[in-house]
Scaffold this motif. Structure first.
Motif, PDB file in Angstrom:
ATOM      1  N   ARG A 200      -5.635   4.474   1.309  1.00 24.89           N
ATOM      2  CA  ARG A 200      -5.032   3.182   1.655  1.00 24.89           C
ATOM      3  C   ARG A 200      -3.584   3.367   2.111  1.00 24.89           C
ATOM      4  NH1 ARG A 200      -7.092   0.781  -3.244  1.00 24.89           N
ATOM      5  NH2 ARG A 200      -4.955   0.403  -3.879  1.00 24.89           N
TER       6      ARG A 200
ATOM      7  N   GLU B   3      -8.687   7.063  -3.344  1.00 20.75           N
ATOM      8  CA  GLU B   3      -8.763   5.789  -2.611  1.00 20.75           C
ATOM      9  C   GLU B   3      -7.354   5.231  -2.357  1.00 20.75           C
ATOM     10  OE1 GLU B   3     -10.023   6.386  -5.551  1.00 20.75           O
ATOM     11  OE2 GLU B   3      -9.436   4.846  -6.996  1.00 20.75           O
TER      12      GLU B   3
ATOM     13  N   GLU C 230       0.819  -1.222   0.000  1.00 19.69           N
ATOM     14  CA  GLU C 230       0.000   0.000   0.000  1.00 19.69           C
ATOM     15  C   GLU C 230       0.849   1.268   0.000  1.00 19.69           C
ATOM     16  OE1 GLU C 230      -2.928  -0.385  -0.624  1.00 19.69           O
ATOM     17  OE2 GLU C 230      -3.451  -2.391   0.088  1.00 19.69           O
TER      18      GLU C 230
END
Ligand code: HEM
Length: 415
Positions: free
Chosen positions: A200, A196, A182
């Motif tokens: 993350r 998004e 991530e």
């Protein structure tokens, strides 16, 4: 930021420079050549200035009139001003940027302390473990006659070595790998990353901090022979790293050391496969492994861009950079500058001298360069030695969407 995002620059204005364009990412080098020849210091509508020649790129990172601290940018100052006006002032008291994003004297102090733990001997001691791990990964795929170099080798090596080096217990290794995935786009500017993905990566970064907080507490009580215990103990004239500084250093080591090395291995395998004569040269003379890795770093560097903020109005190659403006130094372009490297577009694994700037120059020169080199040398040499008839399994090479880092989305090979 919203205004900057709405600007749609024409390709003519930018001489083809558009890091958001997948076509550019596939092969940015012809565009870099245009930039060096026609606009070595180019003001872009993205709100930054781009420097493409070796001379400027190498000298800017030594110049104290240029800062690594994003809080000196005009954009950040405007944001702070807007927040204050809205009655929600920015509170920086709990905020500790890693030393990659600090200037002297804070940078000097932190880097000095971390260097006491991140020693050449600690890196060299990792050699047998790196070799063992690379051998294990190749063993696992050899009978199948195929592998996906990024997922099956390049991704696993740096994250495993860094986590073991820091002292992360093996039962946490998989969680650690998942968070690292991530963090992959952490070096990209927020404007370039979908919301998004930002969410993350923020969550992963918080998970890392929480995790290290617990591990630091354990190591304080019961020090081990690992990097984390050495960072806790590092001392200079009575000075030590605070808890916040320890945390941001651990996350920095992961962000700076993981995806960069993944890309060194991936870009290296691809260049060797695209240059079969050089691959044969390496096979017949293993002593070329060190200059070969340097040539991969020059020819197709994992970190393409470096950023600095002008602290005062400064002339760079005839162009005035205003205080608060960001300059991007194009490492990938500087490394192909024919004014500095003869036959700059030729991939020559024995090139000497090879003063590339893939690890930057000046006070922020990559602290992990020795580890990256060691991992790159062992991974590439072992693959070449142990896997004869290595071939690309596809013509469709895709790059990851990253802006700052240049790396392959996947690299399937057969043998
Ligand atoms: C091929 C792999 C790597 C590349 C291409 C690379 C590249 C770079 C570059 C270009 C910088 C300087 C940025 C600037 O001037 O603003 C840097 C800094 C840094 N790198 Fe690396 N890096 C690599 C691997 C690693 C590894 C394996 C580690 C640690 C495990 C690491 C840790 C760091 C740290 C801590 C800094 C900050 C140094 C400072 O600000 O004083 N890097 N790296």
């Amino acid at each position: 930021v919203a205004e900057t995002q709405e600007v749609v620059p024409t390709p003519e204005e930018l001489l083809g420079f558009n890091p958001f364009d997948p076509e550019f990412r596939r092969d940015p080098y012809p565009v870099y050549k245009e930039l060096r020849q026609r606009a070595p210091v180019l003001r872009t509508p993205f709100g930054m200035v781009v420097a493409s020649r070796y001379a400027e790129c190498a000298s800017l990172t030594h110049d104290p009139r240029f800062s690594s601290d994003q809080r000196n940018s005009a954009q950040y100052k405007l944001f702070v001003e807007q927040q204050r006006a809205a009655g929600t002032p920015v509170d920086e008291s709990e905020f500790s940027p890693s030393f990659l994003f600090l200037d002297a004297p804070d940078h000097t102090r932190l880097r000095g302390l971390v260097s006491k733990a991140f020693t050449a001997r600690r890196i060299e001691n990792l050699r047998p473990r790196i070799q063992e791990f690379v051998d294990e990964l190749i063993d696992a795929h050899q009978p199948r006659g195929s592998m996906e170099v990024i997922e099956d080798l390049a991704f696993l090596l740096p994250v495993t070595i860094i986590s073991e080096m820091l002292g992360v217990p093996s039962e946490d290794a998989d969680t650690f790998k998942a968070w690292s995935r991530e963090l992959a786009r952490s070096l990209d500017p927020e404007i370039a990353v979908p919301p998004e993905v930002i969410e993350r990566r923020q969550k992963a970064s918080e998970s890392f901090r929480d995790y290290f907080q617990t591990l630091i507490a354990k190591r304080r009580g019961d020090p081990q022979d690992d990097l984390l215990s050495a960072l806790i103990a590092a001392e200079d004239g009575g000075d030590k790293l605070t808890e916040l500084e320890l945390l941001s250093t651990c996350v920095l080591i992961l962000i700076a050391g993981h995806e960069t090395t993944v890309n060194l291995i991936g870009n290296g395998v691809l260049q060797l496969l695209r240059h079969p004569v050089q691959l044969e040269r390496l096979r017949s003379d293993p002593s070329l492994v060190k200059p070969m890795v340097e040539e991969v770093l020059r020819f197709d560097p994992p970190v393409q861009f470096n950023g600095r903020i002008a602290l005062e109005d400064t002339d760079v190659a005839g162009e005035t950079i205003h205080a608060g403006e960001m300059v991007i130094t194009l490492i990938g372009s500087a490394n192909r500058d024919p004014g500095h490297f003869p036959d700059a577009d030729t991939f020559d694994i024995a090139r000497a001298p090879n003063a590339h700037i893939a690890f930057s120059t000046g006070p922020h020169f990559c602290l992990g360069a020795a580890l990256a080199r060691l991992e790159g040398q062992i991974a590439l040499q072992t693959l070449v030695d142990r896997v004869p008839n290595l071939r690309l399994a596809t013509d469709a090479i895709e790059y990851k969407e990253n802006i700052v880092l240049r790396g392959l989305a996947a690299l399937p090979v057969t043998f």
